[in-house]
Motif scaffolding. Structure first.
Motif, short mmCIF file in Angstrom:
data_model
loop_
_atom_site.label_atom_id
_atom_site.label_comp_id
_atom_site.label_asym_id
_atom_site.label_seq_id
_atom_site.Cartn_x
_atom_site.Cartn_y
_atom_site.Cartn_z
N ARG A 114 0.82 -1.21 0.00
CA ARG A 114 0.00 0.00 0.00
C ARG A 114 0.85 1.27 0.00
NH1 ARG A 114 -3.45 -2.71 -1.87
NH2 ARG A 114 -4.90 -3.93 -0.65
N VAL A 115 2.00 1.22 0.64
CA VAL A 115 2.86 2.39 0.78
C VAL A 115 4.27 1.99 0.35
CG1 VAL A 115 3.79 4.08 2.41
CG2 VAL A 115 1.49 3.19 2.74
N GLY A 116 4.94 2.89 -0.35
CA GLY A 116 6.34 2.67 -0.68
C GLY A 116 6.61 2.09 -2.04
N ILE A 117 5.64 2.16 -2.95
CA ILE A 117 5.87 1.61 -4.30
C ILE A 117 7.05 2.29 -4.98
CG2 ILE A 117 4.19 3.11 -5.42
CD1 ILE A 117 4.95 -0.50 -6.40
N GLN A 118 7.26 3.58 -4.68
CA GLN A 118 8.37 4.30 -5.31
C GLN A 118 9.71 3.67 -4.90
OE1 GLN A 118 6.34 5.61 -3.02
NE2 GLN A 118 7.42 6.98 -1.63
N VAL A 120 10.16 0.46 -4.26
CA VAL A 120 10.27 -0.80 -5.01
C VAL A 120 10.78 -0.52 -6.42
CG1 VAL A 120 8.97 -2.75 -5.93
CG2 VAL A 120 8.49 -1.93 -3.63
N VAL A 121 10.23 0.50 -7.06
CA VAL A 121 10.69 0.86 -8.40
C VAL A 121 12.14 1.31 -8.36
CG1 VAL A 121 10.32 2.45 -10.32
CG2 VAL A 121 8.36 1.39 -9.21
N LEU A 122 12.51 2.10 -7.34
CA LEU A 122 13.89 2.53 -7.18
C LEU A 122 14.81 1.32 -6.97
CD1 LEU A 122 15.89 4.89 -6.92
CD2 LEU A 122 15.39 4.91 -4.47
N ALA A 123 14.37 0.34 -6.21
CA ALA A 123 15.16 -0.87 -6.00
C ALA A 123 15.36 -1.63 -7.31
CB ALA A 123 14.50 -1.77 -4.97
N PHE A 124 14.31 -1.67 -8.15
CA PHE A 124 14.46 -2.29 -9.48
C PHE A 124 15.54 -1.56 -10.28
CE2 PHE A 124 9.77 -3.80 -9.67
CZ PHE A 124 10.10 -4.97 -9.00
N ALA A 125 15.49 -0.24 -10.28
CA ALA A 125 16.44 0.55 -11.05
C ALA A 125 17.86 0.37 -10.54
CB ALA A 125 16.05 2.03 -11.02
N ILE A 126 18.04 0.39 -9.22
CA ILE A 126 19.38 0.21 -8.64
C ILE A 126 19.89 -1.19 -8.94
CG2 ILE A 126 20.64 0.04 -6.46
CD1 ILE A 126 18.88 2.38 -5.45
N GLY A 127 19.03 -2.18 -8.83
CA GLY A 127 19.43 -3.55 -9.15
C GLY A 127 19.85 -3.70 -10.60
N LYS A 128 19.11 -3.07 -11.50
CA LYS A 128 19.47 -3.11 -12.92
C LYS A 128 20.81 -2.43 -13.14
CE LYS A 128 18.86 -3.42 -17.38
NZ LYS A 128 19.21 -4.64 -18.04
N CYS A 129 21.04 -1.30 -12.49
CA CYS A 129 22.29 -0.56 -12.63
C CYS A 129 23.47 -1.39 -12.11
CB CYS A 129 22.19 0.77 -11.89
SG CYS A 129 23.64 1.79 -12.05
N ILE A 130 23.32 -1.97 -10.93
CA ILE A 130 24.40 -2.78 -10.35
C ILE A 130 24.67 -4.01 -11.22
CG2 ILE A 130 25.03 -4.23 -8.38
CD1 ILE A 130 23.60 -2.15 -6.61
N GLY A 131 23.60 -4.65 -11.69
CA GLY A 131 23.77 -5.80 -12.57
C GLY A 131 24.49 -5.44 -13.86
N SER A 132 24.17 -4.28 -14.42
CA SER A 132 24.85 -3.83 -15.64
C SER A 132 26.32 -3.55 -15.38
CB SER A 132 24.18 -2.57 -16.19
OG SER A 132 22.88 -2.84 -16.59
N ILE A 133 26.62 -2.92 -14.25
CA ILE A 133 28.02 -2.63 -13.92
C ILE A 133 28.81 -3.92 -13.75
CG2 ILE A 133 29.52 -1.70 -12.10
CD1 ILE A 133 27.39 0.52 -11.72
N ILE A 134 28.25 -4.89 -13.04
CA ILE A 134 28.93 -6.18 -12.87
C ILE A 134 29.13 -6.86 -14.21
CG2 ILE A 134 28.66 -8.51 -11.92
CD1 ILE A 134 27.25 -7.16 -9.50
N PHE A 135 28.10 -6.86 -15.05
CA PHE A 135 28.21 -7.50 -16.37
C PHE A 135 29.30 -6.87 -17.21
CE2 PHE A 135 27.08 -7.44 -20.86
CZ PHE A 135 27.12 -8.80 -21.14
N PHE A 136 29.28 -5.53 -17.30
CA PHE A 136 30.25 -4.87 -18.16
C PHE A 136 31.66 -4.90 -17.61
CE2 PHE A 136 26.36 -2.81 -19.87
CZ PHE A 136 26.48 -3.28 -21.16
#
Length: 140
Positions: A114-118, A120-136
């Motif tokens: 109910r609260v804090g969806i922003q 969760v979306v931020l966590a998705f973005a940070i996870g994608k960023c960290i995953g990209s950095i590790i990959f590259f």
């Protein structure tokens, strides 16, 4: 002479395949509505043709630069700016696609969040960023 005909035929097939792939990408961008959504969010709906032209030119020039190995010669600040702009575009594309298939509303409903969806979306973005950095970093 026979080799020239084979090369021309292969070139024609490559061109046709590239055109079909590009049409599919632009159709995806059109279907998920990223251009009108960006124009609506930024309140620049009067310049929607400029957005469309920029995306088409970016696709064409990016492909030409990739095919012919054109060095951009922008230096580190230019590469940082290019990476930032590319990341913003890809992020907008992914979020538009996620909204189109209703991933976020379904996730929120099933998790009873109910609260804090922003966050969760931020966590998705940070996870994608960290995953990209590790990959590259691991691919060099």
């Amino acid at each position: 002479m026979k080799e020239l005909g084979v090369q021309a035929l292969l070139g024609l097939f490559g061109l046709a395949g590239g055109m079909v792939t590009a049409a599919g990408v632009f159709a995806l961008i059109t279907v998920i509505g990223i251009i009108p959504r960006l124009a609506g969010r930024s309140r620049t709906g009067a310049r929607i043709h400029t957005y469309e032209t920029a995306i088409c030119l970016g696709g064409i020039l990016g492909n030409l630069a990739d095919i012919y190995h054109v060095p951009l010669g922008l230096g580190v600040p230019g590469e940082i700016l290019y990476g930032l702009c590319s990341g913003v575009f890809v992020g907008c594309l992914v979020m538009s696609l996620a909204e189109t298939v209703n991933v976020i509303p379904v996730m929120v409903k099933r998790s009873r969040l109910r609260v804090g969806i922003q966050y969760v979306v931020l966590a998705f973005a940070i996870g994608k960023c960290i995953g990209s950095i590790i990959f590259f970093n691991s691919s060099f």
